[in-house]
Design a protein around this motif. Structure first.
Motif, PDB file in Angstrom:
ATOM      1  N   SER A  33     -30.055  30.726  95.759  1.00  0.00           N
ATOM      2  CA  SER A  33     -30.425  29.491  96.447  1.00  0.00           C
ATOM      3  C   SER A  33     -30.504  28.302  95.491  1.00  0.00           C
ATOM      4  O   SER A  33     -30.408  27.151  95.913  1.00  0.00           O
ATOM      5  N   LEU A  34     -30.678  28.555  94.199  1.00  0.00           N
ATOM      6  CA  LEU A  34     -30.782  27.465  93.236  1.00  0.00           C
ATOM      7  C   LEU A  34     -29.417  27.053  92.709  1.00  0.00           C
ATOM      8  O   LEU A  34     -28.542  27.883  92.484  1.00  0.00           O
ATOM      9  N   GLU A  35     -29.268  25.753  92.491  1.00  0.00           N
ATOM     10  CA  GLU A  35     -28.024  25.232  91.954  1.00  0.00           C
ATOM     11  C   GLU A  35     -27.978  25.405  90.437  1.00  0.00           C
ATOM     12  O   GLU A  35     -29.005  25.353  89.759  1.00  0.00           O
ATOM     13  N   THR A  36     -26.767  25.591  89.910  1.00  0.00           N
ATOM     14  CA  THR A  36     -26.580  25.575  88.466  1.00  0.00           C
ATOM     15  C   THR A  36     -26.566  24.122  88.008  1.00  0.00           C
ATOM     16  O   THR A  36     -25.885  23.282  88.590  1.00  0.00           O
ATOM     17  N   PHE A  37     -27.339  23.826  86.996  1.00  0.00           N
ATOM     18  CA  PHE A  37     -27.555  22.450  86.557  1.00  0.00           C
ATOM     19  C   PHE A  37     -26.264  21.817  86.054  1.00  0.00           C
ATOM     20  O   PHE A  37     -25.518  22.413  85.278  1.00  0.00           O
ATOM     21  N   ASP A  38     -26.027  20.580  86.492  1.00  0.00           N
ATOM     22  CA  ASP A  38     -24.874  19.793  86.051  1.00  0.00           C
ATOM     23  C   ASP A  38     -25.410  18.472  85.502  1.00  0.00           C
ATOM     24  O   ASP A  38     -25.771  17.564  86.262  1.00  0.00           O
ATOM     25  N   MET A  39     -25.494  18.368  84.179  1.00  0.00           N
ATOM     26  CA  MET A  39     -26.068  17.185  83.545  1.00  0.00           C
ATOM     27  C   MET A  39     -25.313  15.912  83.918  1.00  0.00           C
ATOM     28  O   MET A  39     -25.925  14.879  84.245  1.00  0.00           O
ATOM     29  N   SER A  40     -23.989  15.952  83.878  1.00  0.00           N
ATOM     30  CA  SER A  40     -23.193  14.754  84.179  1.00  0.00           C
ATOM     31  C   SER A  40     -23.428  14.264  85.601  1.00  0.00           C
ATOM     32  O   SER A  40     -23.571  13.057  85.846  1.00  0.00           O
ATOM     33  N   SER A  41     -23.481  15.204  86.535  1.00  0.00           N
ATOM     34  CA  SER A  41     -23.714  14.844  87.934  1.00  0.00           C
ATOM     35  C   SER A  41     -25.081  14.196  88.115  1.00  0.00           C
ATOM     36  O   SER A  41     -25.218  13.187  88.817  1.00  0.00           O
ATOM     37  N   LEU A  42     -26.111  14.769  87.484  1.00  0.00           N
ATOM     38  CA  LEU A  42     -27.453  14.207  87.604  1.00  0.00           C
ATOM     39  C   LEU A  42     -27.511  12.806  87.015  1.00  0.00           C
ATOM     40  O   LEU A  42     -28.064  11.881  87.640  1.00  0.00           O
ATOM     41  N   LEU A  43     -26.951  12.613  85.839  1.00  0.00           N
ATOM     42  CA  LEU A  43     -26.988  11.291  85.211  1.00  0.00           C
ATOM     43  C   LEU A  43     -26.234  10.261  86.052  1.00  0.00           C
ATOM     44  O   LEU A  43     -26.685   9.114  86.194  1.00  0.00           O
ATOM     45  N   ASN A  44     -25.112  10.643  86.623  1.00  0.00           N
ATOM     46  CA  ASN A  44     -24.365   9.719  87.489  1.00  0.00           C
ATOM     47  C   ASN A  44     -25.178   9.330  88.714  1.00  0.00           C
ATOM     48  O   ASN A  44     -25.201   8.159  89.118  1.00  0.00           O
ATOM     49  N   THR A  45     -25.845  10.308  89.303  1.00  0.00           N
ATOM     50  CA  THR A  45     -26.689  10.027  90.474  1.00  0.00           C
ATOM     51  C   THR A  45     -27.821   9.078  90.109  1.00  0.00           C
ATOM     52  O   THR A  45     -28.101   8.110  90.835  1.00  0.00           O
ATOM     53  N   LEU A  46     -28.478   9.336  88.983  1.00  0.00           N
ATOM     54  CA  LEU A  46     -29.597   8.490  88.562  1.00  0.00           C
ATOM     55  C   LEU A  46     -29.131   7.085  88.217  1.00  0.00           C
ATOM     56  O   LEU A  46     -29.812   6.099  88.534  1.00  0.00           O
ATOM     57  N   LEU A  47     -27.979   6.974  87.570  1.00  0.00           N
ATOM     58  CA  LEU A  47     -27.435   5.652  87.251  1.00  0.00           C
ATOM     59  C   LEU A  47     -27.162   4.861  88.530  1.00  0.00           C
ATOM     60  O   LEU A  47     -27.456   3.662  88.611  1.00  0.00           O
ATOM     61  N   ASN A  48     -26.603   5.506  89.519  1.00  0.00           N
ATOM     62  CA  ASN A  48     -26.323   4.833  90.788  1.00  0.00           C
ATOM     63  C   ASN A  48     -27.615   4.449  91.509  1.00  0.00           C
ATOM     64  O   ASN A  48     -27.721   3.356  92.081  1.00  0.00           O
ATOM     65  N   ASN A  49     -28.610   5.343  91.495  1.00  0.00           N
ATOM     66  CA  ASN A  49     -29.892   5.066  92.165  1.00  0.00           C
ATOM     67  C   ASN A  49     -30.653   3.926  91.495  1.00  0.00           C
ATOM     68  O   ASN A  49     -31.409   3.208  92.148  1.00  0.00           O
ATOM     69  N   ALA A  50     -30.455   3.779  90.177  1.00  0.00           N
ATOM     70  CA  ALA A  50     -31.170   2.731  89.447  1.00  0.00           C
ATOM     71  C   ALA A  50     -30.605   1.341  89.752  1.00  0.00           C
ATOM     72  O   ALA A  50     -31.268   0.333  89.497  1.00  0.00           O
TER      73      ALA A  50
END
Length: 307
Positions: free
Chosen positions: A134-151
């Motif tokens: 049920s848990l996702e494998t962590f993707d650092m690039s994806s998370l940083l892109n999401t946070l950059l867009n949200n900011a």
């Protein structure tokens, strides 16, 4: 559309676990990912009232349902308080009155070493647990892109951050991923008794290197070198020295940046919440010191760090 606290209180009283009881609902002023409440029930056949903790999700989603299933699982593993009820909107668990490690740290009722060692012990235990898919494998690039867009930064600032990220050490690991809490700050550890501590808030749980969890705990708790050493030494003792210290250090600048961007984004969508800009500033100060790059992100993003 987020519900008001008054509307949520009405909905809580209508939940199957509370509908037939007299109950009192009080808001708990902590957490930014959901609305938290203490529910006290009064029953004629019981001499003492019973307390429950309710987390009402801001926006029910796939992520919140992963948090529900993960919390239920770790409650069964003895790492988190017992879950009494859950739905797509909320999670109801046993209320633990002992307070968080953050409160004990600030009030001086527990030493720093105890807070650090208990956090390390919980993480070392967590990392040994085998979970389902049920848990996702962590993707650092994806998370940083999401946070950059949200900011929602200016294009020049966005480009600066992209360049900065590209200058950070590359993350290379051949280790098998483990289940990680993802946000092991002292506010997410409850103390019940002298020997009983619980992990809570599994919304950031992922599958990745144990070193990421340790680095994130160091970053979000703003640990100095001495405290960092205590945390890692205790973890090494409990994990037979399996921690790759160099990999922890490689993850650290990423963790400071993740936290800073999260606080900046949250400040924009939750303007009523105070201190988020200052929290972002703290993370960026540690990032600048850790990354040691020519451009200071704290200075470059200072306009977002006032609140």
């Amino acid at each position: 559309m987020q519900l008001s606290n008054l509307t949520i209180v009405k909905k809580i009283k209508q939940l199957p676990c509370f509908a037939e009881q007299i109950c009192e609902v009080k808001t708990i002023e902590q957490g930014l990912s959901g609305h938290n409440f203490k529910v006290t029930t009064y029953q004629e056949d019981k001499q003492a009232p019973v307390d429950y903790f309710v987390k009402w999700f801001n926006s029910p989603s796939e992520q919140s349902q992963v948090e529900v299933s993960t919390t239920r699982f770790f409650a069964q593993q003895g790492l988190s308080p017992q879950v009494l009820y859950s739905s797509q909107d909320c999670l109801v668990s046993r209320f633990v009155a002992g307070g968080t490690l953050q409160t004990h740290w600030e009030q001086g009722t527990l030493s720093k070493d105890i807070c650090l060692k208990q956090t390390a012990r919980l993480l070392a235990t967590l990392h040994k647990v085998v979970v389902g898919s049920s848990l996702e494998t962590f993707d650092m690039s994806s998370l940083l892109n999401t946070l950059l867009n949200n900011a929602t930064l200016l294009s020049s600032e966005h480009e600066l951050l992209i360049r900065t990220i590209n200058q950070l050490p590359k993350l290379q690991s051949e280790k098998s991923p483990v289940v990680c809490h993802g946000d092991a700050n002292f506010s997410n550890v409850l103390k019940e008794t002298q020997h009983q501590f619980w992990l809570i808030d599994f919304e950031c749980s992922i599958l990745t290197d144990a070193e990421f969890d340790i680095a994130m705990s160091i970053a979000i708790n703003l640990l100095d070198e001495s405290a960092k050493g205590v945390l890692m030494q205790e973890y090494q003792k409990l994990s037979a020295g399996s921690l790759d210290v160099d990999l922890v250090d490689a993850y650290l600048p990423y963790c400071y940046l993740i936290n800073a961007l999260w606080f900046i984004a949250k400040a924009k969508c939750a303007p009523h919440a105070t201190g988020l800009g200052y929290k972002a500033k703290e993370q960026l100060l540690y990032f600048d010191k850790c990354a040691n790059l020519p451009v200071s992100l704290q200075q470059a993003l200072n306009a977002y760090l006032i609140s």
